[in-house]
Design a protein around this motif. Structure first.
Motif, short mmCIF file in Angstrom:
data_model
loop_
_atom_site.label_atom_id
_atom_site.label_comp_id
_atom_site.label_asym_id
_atom_site.label_seq_id
_atom_site.Cartn_x
_atom_site.Cartn_y
_atom_site.Cartn_z
N UNK A 3 -16.82 -36.23 18.04
CA UNK A 3 -15.70 -36.42 18.18
C UNK A 3 -15.43 -36.65 16.17
N UNK A 4 -13.88 -35.81 15.83
CA UNK A 4 -13.90 -35.80 14.73
C UNK A 4 -12.85 -35.80 14.22
N UNK A 5 -12.68 -37.08 12.86
CA UNK A 5 -11.03 -37.40 12.39
C UNK A 5 -11.20 -36.89 10.87
N UNK A 6 -9.72 -35.85 11.07
CA UNK A 6 -9.52 -35.47 9.88
C UNK A 6 -8.28 -36.05 8.83
N UNK A 7 -8.59 -35.95 7.53
CA UNK A 7 -7.54 -37.20 6.88
C UNK A 7 -7.20 -36.72 5.81
N UNK A 8 -6.10 -35.56 6.10
CA UNK A 8 -5.87 -34.82 4.53
C UNK A 8 -4.46 -34.63 3.95
N UNK A 9 -4.09 -35.16 2.87
CA UNK A 9 -2.54 -34.80 3.07
C UNK A 9 -2.47 -33.85 2.99
N UNK A 10 -2.78 -32.29 3.32
CA UNK A 10 -2.23 -31.35 2.78
C UNK A 10 -2.65 -30.55 4.61
N UNK A 11 -1.34 -30.50 4.94
CA UNK A 11 -1.45 -29.81 6.34
C UNK A 11 -2.67 -28.51 6.79
N UNK A 12 -1.79 -27.34 5.18
CA UNK A 12 -3.56 -26.33 5.37
C UNK A 12 -4.47 -27.12 5.24
N UNK A 13 -5.17 -27.41 4.44
CA UNK A 13 -6.42 -27.91 4.55
C UNK A 13 -6.96 -29.04 5.43
N UNK A 14 -6.22 -29.28 6.71
CA UNK A 14 -6.55 -29.63 7.47
C UNK A 14 -6.42 -28.72 8.57
N UNK A 15 -5.68 -27.88 8.69
CA UNK A 15 -5.90 -26.12 9.30
C UNK A 15 -6.61 -25.69 9.51
N UNK A 16 -7.38 -26.00 8.24
CA UNK A 16 -8.81 -24.94 7.93
C UNK A 16 -10.41 -25.90 8.80
N UNK A 17 -9.65 -26.58 7.93
CA UNK A 17 -11.39 -27.51 8.71
C UNK A 17 -10.80 -27.53 9.71
N UNK A 18 -9.37 -27.99 10.94
CA UNK A 18 -10.05 -27.76 12.68
C UNK A 18 -10.29 -26.08 12.38
#
Length: 224
Positions: A3-18
């Motif tokens: 289970x992974x939690x993504x933390x970044x203030x940039x939504x685009x970065x989080x979307x990329x990691x997702x």
């Protein structure tokens, strides 16, 4: 399932990691957060195995969030950083992060990082380790050789055998157990035993803390 939690203030970065992680059958994205305080709340609620944590965020930054997450034993943390901008990574590792990764790493490296940390391993990519440590210790390198020699021996260093000290230095340089074994011409199981002994004698949690300790103890000259 990890289970992974993504933390970044940039939504685009989080979307990329997702997008990168969600296609892997053994990885599950359980949440996202845009700052450190939100990350801690999400970690408490979701209990992820691994948190991919940005460092520079508004409000509570990734360093303080990592410190809280580790203190509460909520998850293992991998710091994600754009190296050229980030002057706080060393502090984040000291706060308890299990490793770090540059944001320009290949997608496969991100997947491997999550799996490695979830499996209890510290993420210490050699080429990244050397670059970051060099940057973080640059200020110390300006001290005179006399001043460095005048510093007292690091507490606990005298507890290590000569071989354990050799292993610690190689680990701090970013070598894996297999690479250390090849360098010292011993078995990998022997290296694992030495690493375990070093961690126990110095009261260190993992290899990341060992790297921090070795550099602060002056075992690794700045720039190497």
């Amino acid at each position: 399932m990890t289970r992974v939690l993504l933390v970044d203030d940039q939504a685009l970065v989080r979307s990329g990691f997702r997008m990168i992680l969600s296609v892997e059958a053994d990885l599950e994205i359980v949440g996202e957060a845009a700052d450190g305080a939100e990350a801690v709340r999400a970690a408490r609620a979701e209990r992820p195995d691994v948190i991919l944590m940005d460092v520079q965020m508004p409000g509570t930054d990734g360093i303080e969030a990592t410190r809280q997450v580790v203190a509460e034993d909520l998850a293992k943390v991998v710091i994600l950083t754009t190296f050229d901008r980030d002057d706080y990574l060393f502090d984040a590792l000291d706060a308890g992060a299990s490793g770090f990764l540059l944001k320009n790493a290949e997608p496969e490296a991100l997947v491997d990082a999550v799996r490695a940390v979830a499996g209890g391993h510290a993420l210490l990519a050699p080429e990244v380790t050397k670059r970051v440590i060099e940057r973080m210790t640059a200020g110390e390198a300006r001290d005179s050789a006399t001043a460095q020699q005048a510093q007292p021996a690091a507490p606990g260093l005298d507890l290590l055998t000569e071989r354990e000290r050799e292993v610690l230095v190689l680990v701090a340089e970013g070598l894996s157990n297999a690479e250390v074994a090849a360098r010292l011409v011993v078995g990998e199981a022997t290296v694992k035993t030495h690493v375990s002994n070093v961690l126990a004698k110095l009261h260190l949690r993992d290899r990341v803390q060992a790297v921090v300790w070795a550099h602060r103890a002056g075992l690794i000259p700045a720039g190497e």
